[in-house]
Design a protein around this motif. Structure first.
Motif, PDB file in Angstrom:
ATOM      1  N   ARG A  62       0.843  -1.198   0.000  1.00 36.90           N
ATOM      2  CA  ARG A  62       0.000   0.000   0.000  1.00 36.90           C
ATOM      3  C   ARG A  62       0.865   1.230   0.000  1.00 36.90           C
ATOM      4  O   ARG A  62       1.927   1.201   0.603  1.00 36.90           O
ATOM      5  CB  ARG A  62      -0.882   0.045   1.258  1.00 36.90           C
ATOM      6  CG  ARG A  62      -1.900  -1.026   1.302  1.00 36.90           C
ATOM      7  CD  ARG A  62      -2.787  -0.834   2.505  1.00 36.90           C
ATOM      8  NE  ARG A  62      -3.405  -2.108   2.835  1.00 36.90           N
ATOM      9  CZ  ARG A  62      -3.751  -2.481   4.022  1.00 36.90           C
ATOM     10  NH1 ARG A  62      -3.579  -1.688   5.021  1.00 36.90           N
ATOM     11  NH2 ARG A  62      -4.297  -3.643   4.244  1.00 36.90           N
ATOM     12  N   PRO A  63       0.502   2.328  -0.536  1.00 36.88           N
ATOM     13  CA  PRO A  63      -0.707   2.568  -1.332  1.00 36.88           C
ATOM     14  C   PRO A  63      -0.621   1.960  -2.729  1.00 36.88           C
ATOM     15  O   PRO A  63      -1.627   1.722  -3.373  1.00 36.88           O
ATOM     16  CB  PRO A  63      -0.808   4.078  -1.386  1.00 36.88           C
ATOM     17  CG  PRO A  63       0.594   4.566  -1.246  1.00 36.88           C
ATOM     18  CD  PRO A  63       1.295   3.548  -0.379  1.00 36.88           C
ATOM     19  N   THR A  64       0.601   1.714  -3.183  1.00 37.01           N
ATOM     20  CA  THR A  64       0.763   1.047  -4.481  1.00 37.01           C
ATOM     21  C   THR A  64       1.767  -0.085  -4.311  1.00 37.01           C
ATOM     22  O   THR A  64       2.622  -0.048  -3.425  1.00 37.01           O
ATOM     23  CB  THR A  64       1.274   2.011  -5.564  1.00 37.01           C
ATOM     24  OG1 THR A  64       2.523   2.555  -5.133  1.00 37.01           O
ATOM     25  CG2 THR A  64       0.299   3.148  -5.826  1.00 37.01           C
ATOM     26  N   LEU A  65       1.680  -1.073  -5.153  1.00 38.23           N
ATOM     27  CA  LEU A  65       2.618  -2.193  -5.093  1.00 38.23           C
ATOM     28  C   LEU A  65       3.991  -1.754  -5.574  1.00 38.23           C
ATOM     29  O   LEU A  65       4.104  -0.958  -6.504  1.00 38.23           O
ATOM     30  CB  LEU A  65       2.121  -3.348  -5.964  1.00 38.23           C
ATOM     31  CG  LEU A  65       0.781  -3.967  -5.580  1.00 38.23           C
ATOM     32  CD1 LEU A  65       0.389  -5.036  -6.589  1.00 38.23           C
ATOM     33  CD2 LEU A  65       0.839  -4.558  -4.183  1.00 38.23           C
ATOM     34  N   GLY A  66       5.023  -2.270  -4.941  1.00 34.72           N
ATOM     35  CA  GLY A  66       6.372  -1.958  -5.405  1.00 34.72           C
ATOM     36  C   GLY A  66       7.413  -2.273  -4.361  1.00 34.72           C
ATOM     37  O   GLY A  66       7.106  -2.574  -3.216  1.00 34.72           O
ATOM     38  N   TYR A  67       8.667  -2.202  -4.759  1.00 35.44           N
ATOM     39  CA  TYR A  67       9.785  -2.465  -3.862  1.00 35.44           C
ATOM     40  C   TYR A  67      10.247  -1.169  -3.228  1.00 35.44           C
ATOM     41  O   TYR A  67      10.514  -0.194  -3.922  1.00 35.44           O
ATOM     42  CB  TYR A  67      10.958  -3.111  -4.630  1.00 35.44           C
ATOM     43  CG  TYR A  67      10.669  -4.519  -5.066  1.00 35.44           C
ATOM     44  CD1 TYR A  67      10.868  -5.582  -4.196  1.00 35.44           C
ATOM     45  CD2 TYR A  67      10.215  -4.794  -6.346  1.00 35.44           C
ATOM     46  CE1 TYR A  67      10.607  -6.887  -4.568  1.00 35.44           C
ATOM     47  CE2 TYR A  67       9.942  -6.099  -6.745  1.00 35.44           C
ATOM     48  CZ  TYR A  67      10.141  -7.125  -5.862  1.00 35.44           C
ATOM     49  OH  TYR A  67       9.885  -8.411  -6.241  1.00 35.44           O
ATOM     50  N   ASP A  68      10.393  -1.179  -1.915  1.00 29.32           N
ATOM     51  CA  ASP A  68      10.975  -0.032  -1.217  1.00 29.32           C
ATOM     52  C   ASP A  68      12.484  -0.159  -1.145  1.00 29.32           C
ATOM     53  O   ASP A  68      13.197   0.827  -1.150  1.00 29.32           O
ATOM     54  CB  ASP A  68      10.429   0.055   0.216  1.00 29.32           C
ATOM     55  CG  ASP A  68       9.030   0.627   0.281  1.00 29.32           C
ATOM     56  OD1 ASP A  68       8.649   1.382  -0.615  1.00 29.32           O
ATOM     57  OD2 ASP A  68       8.310   0.296   1.251  1.00 29.32           O
ATOM     58  N   TYR A  69      12.965  -1.418  -1.086  1.00 29.54           N
ATOM     59  CA  TYR A  69      14.403  -1.642  -0.998  1.00 29.54           C
ATOM     60  C   TYR A  69      14.731  -2.972  -1.645  1.00 29.54           C
ATOM     61  O   TYR A  69      14.006  -3.956  -1.459  1.00 29.54           O
ATOM     62  CB  TYR A  69      14.878  -1.671   0.466  1.00 29.54           C
ATOM     63  CG  TYR A  69      16.334  -2.031   0.599  1.00 29.54           C
ATOM     64  CD1 TYR A  69      17.309  -1.087   0.370  1.00 29.54           C
ATOM     65  CD2 TYR A  69      16.718  -3.335   0.877  1.00 29.54           C
ATOM     66  CE1 TYR A  69      18.655  -1.422   0.449  1.00 29.54           C
ATOM     67  CE2 TYR A  69      18.062  -3.679   0.969  1.00 29.54           C
ATOM     68  CZ  TYR A  69      19.029  -2.711   0.748  1.00 29.54           C
ATOM     69  OH  TYR A  69      20.340  -3.045   0.813  1.00 29.54           O
ATOM     70  N   VAL A  70      15.825  -2.999  -2.393  1.00 30.40           N
ATOM     71  CA  VAL A  70      16.351  -4.244  -2.975  1.00 30.40           C
ATOM     72  C   VAL A  70      17.856  -4.194  -2.771  1.00 30.40           C
ATOM     73  O   VAL A  70      18.522  -3.230  -3.139  1.00 30.40           O
ATOM     74  CB  VAL A  70      16.009  -4.357  -4.477  1.00 30.40           C
ATOM     75  CG1 VAL A  70      16.621  -5.616  -5.061  1.00 30.40           C
ATOM     76  CG2 VAL A  70      14.516  -4.325  -4.703  1.00 30.40           C
ATOM     77  N   SER A  71      18.399  -5.261  -2.177  1.00 29.91           N
ATOM     78  CA  SER A  71      19.831  -5.284  -1.864  1.00 29.91           C
ATOM     79  C   SER A  71      20.676  -5.372  -3.140  1.00 29.91           C
ATOM     80  O   SER A  71      20.221  -5.877  -4.159  1.00 29.91           O
ATOM     81  CB  SER A  71      20.159  -6.458  -0.952  1.00 29.91           C
ATOM     82  OG  SER A  71      19.893  -7.673  -1.603  1.00 29.91           O
ATOM     83  N   PRO A  72      21.901  -4.875  -3.086  1.00 30.56           N
ATOM     84  CA  PRO A  72      22.797  -4.921  -4.239  1.00 30.56           C
ATOM     85  C   PRO A  72      23.067  -6.336  -4.729  1.00 30.56           C
ATOM     86  O   PRO A  72      23.398  -6.535  -5.901  1.00 30.56           O
ATOM     87  CB  PRO A  72      24.085  -4.273  -3.737  1.00 30.56           C
ATOM     88  CG  PRO A  72      23.680  -3.441  -2.582  1.00 30.56           C
ATOM     89  CD  PRO A  72      22.513  -4.137  -1.969  1.00 30.56           C
ATOM     90  N   SER A  73      22.921  -7.349  -3.877  1.00 32.11           N
ATOM     91  CA  SER A  73      23.176  -8.722  -4.294  1.00 32.11           C
ATOM     92  C   SER A  73      22.205  -9.190  -5.358  1.00 32.11           C
ATOM     93  O   SER A  73      22.450 -10.177  -6.043  1.00 32.11           O
ATOM     94  CB  SER A  73      23.122  -9.674  -3.097  1.00 32.11           C
ATOM     95  OG  SER A  73      21.798  -9.714  -2.574  1.00 32.11           O
ATOM     96  N   SER A  74      21.114  -8.470  -5.559  1.00 30.10           N
ATOM     97  CA  SER A  74      20.141  -8.852  -6.589  1.00 30.10           C
ATOM     98  C   SER A  74      20.727  -8.712  -7.994  1.00 30.10           C
ATOM     99  O   SER A  74      20.252  -9.330  -8.949  1.00 30.10           O
ATOM    100  CB  SER A  74      18.876  -8.007  -6.468  1.00 30.10           C
ATOM    101  OG  SER A  74      19.165  -6.655  -6.762  1.00 30.10           O
ATOM    102  N   GLU A  75      21.748  -7.887  -8.137  1.00 31.27           N
ATOM    103  CA  GLU A  75      22.379  -7.683  -9.441  1.00 31.27           C
ATOM    104  C   GLU A  75      23.332  -8.823  -9.799  1.00 31.27           C
ATOM    105  O   GLU A  75      23.666  -9.010 -10.951  1.00 31.27           O
ATOM    106  CB  GLU A  75      23.139  -6.361  -9.442  1.00 31.27           C
ATOM    107  CG  GLU A  75      22.234  -5.163  -9.255  1.00 31.27           C
ATOM    108  CD  GLU A  75      23.016  -3.878  -9.130  1.00 31.27           C
ATOM    109  OE1 GLU A  75      24.251  -3.882  -9.363  1.00 31.27           O
ATOM    110  OE2 GLU A  75      22.415  -2.865  -8.769  1.00 31.27           O
ATOM    111  N   ALA A  76      23.744  -9.587  -8.788  1.00 30.23           N
ATOM    112  CA  ALA A  76      24.716 -10.662  -9.020  1.00 30.23           C
ATOM    113  C   ALA A  76      24.055 -11.871  -9.682  1.00 30.23           C
ATOM    114  O   ALA A  76      22.912 -12.134  -9.598  1.00 30.23           O
ATOM    115  CB  ALA A  76      25.347 -11.082  -7.703  1.00 30.23           C
TER     116      ALA A  76
END
Length: 76
Positions: A62-76
């Motif tokens: 809420r109020p909209t769907l989405g990521y507030d934080y994504v760790s740098p390891s997601s790029e690996a």
């Protein structure tokens, strides 16, 4: 303070008529200490999250769907 410790205070004063002032002070030591503890806790979490090999994220519904934080390891 009576025990010799330092306190943080907030002061508000105003002139109510020439030569007379009214003042109020408020002890904000607990609030200031809590803010410092929060900043230190956030710094520790950020250090952990930024250096972890695991994928860490915070997802918002809420109020909209989405990521507030994504760790740098997601790029690996």
């Amino acid at each position: 303070h009576k025990d010799g410790s330092l306190r943080q205070i907030e002061v508000s004063a105003k002139q109510i008529r020439p030569g007379f002032y009214q003042g109020i002070w408020r002890d904000v030591t607990a609030q200031a200490n809590a803010e410092v503890a929060l900043r230190e806790s956030e710094a520790r979490f950020r250090l952990l999250a930024e250096n972890a090999q695991d994928f860490i994220f915070r997802y918002r519904f809420r109020p909209t769907l989405g990521y507030d934080y994504v760790s740098p390891s997601s790029e690996a």
